[in-house]
Design a protein around this motif. Sequence first.
Motif, PDB file in Angstrom:
ATOM      1  N   PHE A  61     -12.737  -8.216 -15.898  1.00  0.00           N
ATOM      2  CA  PHE A  61     -11.717  -8.302 -14.849  1.00  0.00           C
ATOM      3  C   PHE A  61     -10.417  -8.969 -15.301  1.00  0.00           C
ATOM      4  CE2 PHE A  61     -14.381 -12.045 -14.447  1.00  0.00           C
ATOM      5  CZ  PHE A  61     -13.496 -13.087 -14.196  1.00  0.00           C
ATOM      6  N   GLY A  62     -10.157  -8.942 -16.617  1.00  0.00           N
ATOM      7  CA  GLY A  62      -8.864  -9.419 -17.114  1.00  0.00           C
ATOM      8  C   GLY A  62      -8.680 -10.910 -17.005  1.00  0.00           C
ATOM      9  N   PHE A  63      -9.707 -11.691 -17.318  1.00  0.00           N
ATOM     10  CA  PHE A  63      -9.669 -13.154 -17.229  1.00  0.00           C
ATOM     11  C   PHE A  63      -8.683 -13.681 -18.264  1.00  0.00           C
ATOM     12  CE2 PHE A  63     -12.235 -17.271 -17.427  1.00  0.00           C
ATOM     13  CZ  PHE A  63     -11.847 -17.679 -16.161  1.00  0.00           C
ATOM     14  N   ALA A  64      -7.489 -14.081 -17.841  1.00  0.00           N
ATOM     15  CA  ALA A  64      -6.453 -14.503 -18.798  1.00  0.00           C
ATOM     16  C   ALA A  64      -5.731 -15.765 -18.309  1.00  0.00           C
ATOM     17  CB  ALA A  64      -5.472 -13.364 -19.032  1.00  0.00           C
ATOM     18  N   GLU A  65      -4.775 -15.597 -17.384  1.00  0.00           N
ATOM     19  CA  GLU A  65      -4.007 -16.746 -16.889  1.00  0.00           C
ATOM     20  C   GLU A  65      -4.920 -17.838 -16.334  1.00  0.00           C
ATOM     21  OE1 GLU A  65      -3.317 -13.628 -16.084  1.00  0.00           O
ATOM     22  OE2 GLU A  65      -1.155 -13.225 -16.236  1.00  0.00           O
ATOM     23  N   GLU A  66      -6.027 -17.413 -15.734  1.00  0.00           N
ATOM     24  CA  GLU A  66      -6.940 -18.375 -15.108  1.00  0.00           C
ATOM     25  C   GLU A  66      -7.563 -19.341 -16.118  1.00  0.00           C
ATOM     26  OE1 GLU A  66      -6.859 -14.509 -12.830  1.00  0.00           O
ATOM     27  OE2 GLU A  66      -7.153 -15.089 -14.906  1.00  0.00           O
ATOM     28  N   THR A  67      -7.592 -18.942 -17.410  1.00  0.00           N
ATOM     29  CA  THR A  67      -8.227 -19.809 -18.416  1.00  0.00           C
ATOM     30  C   THR A  67      -7.425 -21.080 -18.677  1.00  0.00           C
ATOM     31  OG1 THR A  67      -7.119 -18.608 -20.210  1.00  0.00           O
ATOM     32  CG2 THR A  67      -9.323 -17.875 -19.604  1.00  0.00           C
ATOM     33  N   ILE A  68      -6.175 -21.125 -18.245  1.00  0.00           N
ATOM     34  CA  ILE A  68      -5.371 -22.342 -18.402  1.00  0.00           C
ATOM     35  C   ILE A  68      -6.102 -23.541 -17.802  1.00  0.00           C
ATOM     36  CG2 ILE A  68      -3.273 -23.468 -17.508  1.00  0.00           C
ATOM     37  CD1 ILE A  68      -1.789 -20.878 -18.089  1.00  0.00           C
ATOM     38  N   ALA A  69      -6.892 -23.284 -16.763  1.00  0.00           N
ATOM     39  CA  ALA A  69      -7.609 -24.363 -16.086  1.00  0.00           C
ATOM     40  C   ALA A  69      -8.631 -25.048 -16.988  1.00  0.00           C
ATOM     41  CB  ALA A  69      -8.322 -23.796 -14.854  1.00  0.00           C
ATOM     42  N   PHE A  70      -9.109 -24.371 -18.029  1.00  0.00           N
ATOM     43  CA  PHE A  70     -10.212 -24.916 -18.825  1.00  0.00           C
ATOM     44  C   PHE A  70      -9.770 -25.892 -19.917  1.00  0.00           C
ATOM     45  CE2 PHE A  70     -11.929 -20.897 -17.179  1.00  0.00           C
ATOM     46  CZ  PHE A  70     -13.093 -21.359 -16.602  1.00  0.00           C
ATOM     47  N   TYR A  71      -8.514 -25.826 -20.331  1.00  0.00           N
ATOM     48  CA  TYR A  71      -8.076 -26.655 -21.458  1.00  0.00           C
ATOM     49  C   TYR A  71      -8.247 -28.159 -21.220  1.00  0.00           C
ATOM     50  CZ  TYR A  71      -6.212 -22.441 -23.600  1.00  0.00           C
ATOM     51  OH  TYR A  71      -6.086 -21.203 -24.168  1.00  0.00           O
ATOM     52  N   PRO A  72      -7.732 -28.701 -20.113  1.00  0.00           N
ATOM     53  CA  PRO A  72      -7.849 -30.156 -19.931  1.00  0.00           C
ATOM     54  C   PRO A  72      -9.300 -30.638 -19.878  1.00  0.00           C
ATOM     55  CG  PRO A  72      -6.304 -29.201 -18.353  1.00  0.00           C
ATOM     56  CD  PRO A  72      -7.037 -28.064 -18.991  1.00  0.00           C
ATOM     57  N   ILE A  73     -10.213 -29.745 -19.477  1.00  0.00           N
ATOM     58  CA  ILE A  73     -11.617 -30.138 -19.371  1.00  0.00           C
ATOM     59  C   ILE A  73     -12.300 -30.062 -20.737  1.00  0.00           C
ATOM     60  CG2 ILE A  73     -13.803 -29.628 -18.204  1.00  0.00           C
ATOM     61  CD1 ILE A  73     -11.964 -27.944 -16.242  1.00  0.00           C
ATOM     62  N   LEU A  74     -12.048 -28.972 -21.472  1.00  0.00           N
ATOM     63  CA  LEU A  74     -12.793 -28.725 -22.702  1.00  0.00           C
ATOM     64  C   LEU A  74     -12.236 -29.438 -23.929  1.00  0.00           C
ATOM     65  CD1 LEU A  74     -13.743 -24.945 -22.351  1.00  0.00           C
ATOM     66  CD2 LEU A  74     -15.184 -26.941 -22.006  1.00  0.00           C
ATOM     67  N   ILE A  75     -10.943 -29.757 -23.945  1.00  0.00           N
ATOM     68  CA  ILE A  75     -10.376 -30.425 -25.132  1.00  0.00           C
ATOM     69  C   ILE A  75     -11.121 -31.727 -25.433  1.00  0.00           C
ATOM     70  CG2 ILE A  75      -8.328 -31.500 -26.171  1.00  0.00           C
ATOM     71  CD1 ILE A  75      -6.658 -29.584 -24.370  1.00  0.00           C
ATOM     72  N   PRO A  76     -11.289 -32.645 -24.455  1.00  0.00           N
ATOM     73  CA  PRO A  76     -12.003 -33.889 -24.765  1.00  0.00           C
ATOM     74  C   PRO A  76     -13.451 -33.644 -25.202  1.00  0.00           C
ATOM     75  CG  PRO A  76     -10.859 -34.062 -22.655  1.00  0.00           C
ATOM     76  CD  PRO A  76     -10.826 -32.628 -23.056  1.00  0.00           C
ATOM     77  N   ILE A  77     -14.093 -32.626 -24.613  1.00  0.00           N
ATOM     78  CA  ILE A  77     -15.492 -32.340 -24.962  1.00  0.00           C
ATOM     79  C   ILE A  77     -15.590 -31.873 -26.412  1.00  0.00           C
ATOM     80  CG2 ILE A  77     -17.451 -30.804 -24.483  1.00  0.00           C
ATOM     81  CD1 ILE A  77     -16.583 -30.880 -21.521  1.00  0.00           C
ATOM     82  N   PHE A  78     -14.679 -30.974 -26.820  1.00  0.00           N
ATOM     83  CA  PHE A  78     -14.685 -30.485 -28.195  1.00  0.00           C
ATOM     84  C   PHE A  78     -14.369 -31.614 -29.170  1.00  0.00           C
ATOM     85  CE2 PHE A  78     -14.304 -26.233 -26.300  1.00  0.00           C
ATOM     86  CZ  PHE A  78     -15.179 -25.527 -27.112  1.00  0.00           C
TER      87      PHE A  78
END
Length: 505
Positions: free
Chosen positions: A175-192
């Motif tokens: 379903f073209g998941f693109a712009e919505e992924t911006i939401a994941f960066y602040p959460i996943l950066i510290p985890i990585f």
Amino acid sequence: MKKKFSFPSAYTVILIVLFLVLVLTYFIPAGKYATLGYEAENQEFVITQPDGESSKEPATQKTLDKYKVNTNLEKFTNGDVYKPVAIPGSYEELQREKRTLFSALKEFLSAPVQGLAQSIDIITFVLILGGIIGVINKTGAFNAGMNSLSRKLQGKEKWLIILTLTLIAIGGTTFGFAEETIAFYPILIPIFMAAGYDALVAIATIYLGSSIGTLASTINPFSIVIASNTAGINFTDGIGLRLAMLIIGTIMSIWYTVRYAERVRKNPAESLVYDQKDELEEKYLKSNSDEEIPVFDLRKKLMLIIFAAGFGVMVYGVKELGWLFVEISSLFLLITFIIAALSGLKEKEFVSEFVTGASDLLGVALIIGLARGVTIIMENGMISDTLMYWLSNSVSGMHGPVFTTMMYFIYILLGFFIPSSSGLAVLSMPIMAPLADVVNVDRALVIDAYNWGQGIISYVAPTGLVLASLEMVDVTFDKWLKFVWKLMVATIIVSIVLLAIGVFL
């Protein structure tokens, strides 16, 4: 002492691109195709000529045949083709208004402002998201959760990359998941980073997942479905080749990212952002360095569960209910109110942390608006259709794999200037798809060339999402180019080979 060159910021990169596109409008003639659009209220076709004059004709297959638009009438009436499509053979050069140095300056300065105004829906979403993250950070929920997760992931860190990239790629292809992924960066950066990786691994996992998913779209309604409908074929035609591209591309992206990530985990000096190591760790890992890591209690668990559940609801809303950013922003505003009640913060403290969190993502919001300004310059300069006209003529005499390869590179170029997948589909398919019939090639291969060409340039095109994503991670464009170029070359080779195989199937 000679000053070391510092690569310009994302804002400067976009402004340079905006200026270069403006210069192009002085050298590339203005021109437009006539368009045909469906008016559901009156059940009529609206024919808009290049000069802007419009007329109405009956919504019949006969009208479509008259204008050589090789699409079934049903595709217009049921909403599958919801944008006006270009009419083959209708291109006309147009006279631009005489422009002065002052008018050019005005256009250059007003485009970013208009871009911000036209991007207000996604900007609102980004700011609300930043506010929520600011509040959750203040409560210590992220730190406590991250500490718990990093203990559980010991020895299995690479599975975080494999699972995240795969799931995002599935979202991109369906379903073209693109712009919505911006939401994941602040959460996943510290985890990585807590897992021993660098910030670049986070953007590689999220952005490559989204990019390979949308590049290899199988049933994505915003690219493959609308392109197929506009080209007059079923979107399932050629789906086998697209599945092959999706599987090969995802495996390549995972292997490429894991290989880099594990190298960095074993030797941090191998990181392409090693010079930013202290700065990034200070920002993402040491926000509470003077405090003890808070206990991961029920309140904190509830906040993170509700926050994570919001993304599940968002995915469902986008895929099943056709949500846009107004609905997504409203959802996260509701989550803000719920978290306000759970956080235990006083009203003034909550508002202060929300505003601080929103301000942290203000730079990302500005980049999104600036990037939209490039598209506005092109629209005002009327050069998109001219590029399409020139490029379609250049490929019309080619055959077999040479035809599909050249078509692929044409779409790489067009994808740089027209980052909207649906916009490029309705502009190009009525013109490009019939060329396949002339050289005895399946029209599905033109659609593959469109999707794979536009998809690969999205890895680096400043007119797309890449600069906004890099801003989220505080990584400059040159470091991303250094990281991704080998994967891009490999993906281009795979695309060309698969298109050639498609010719002989």
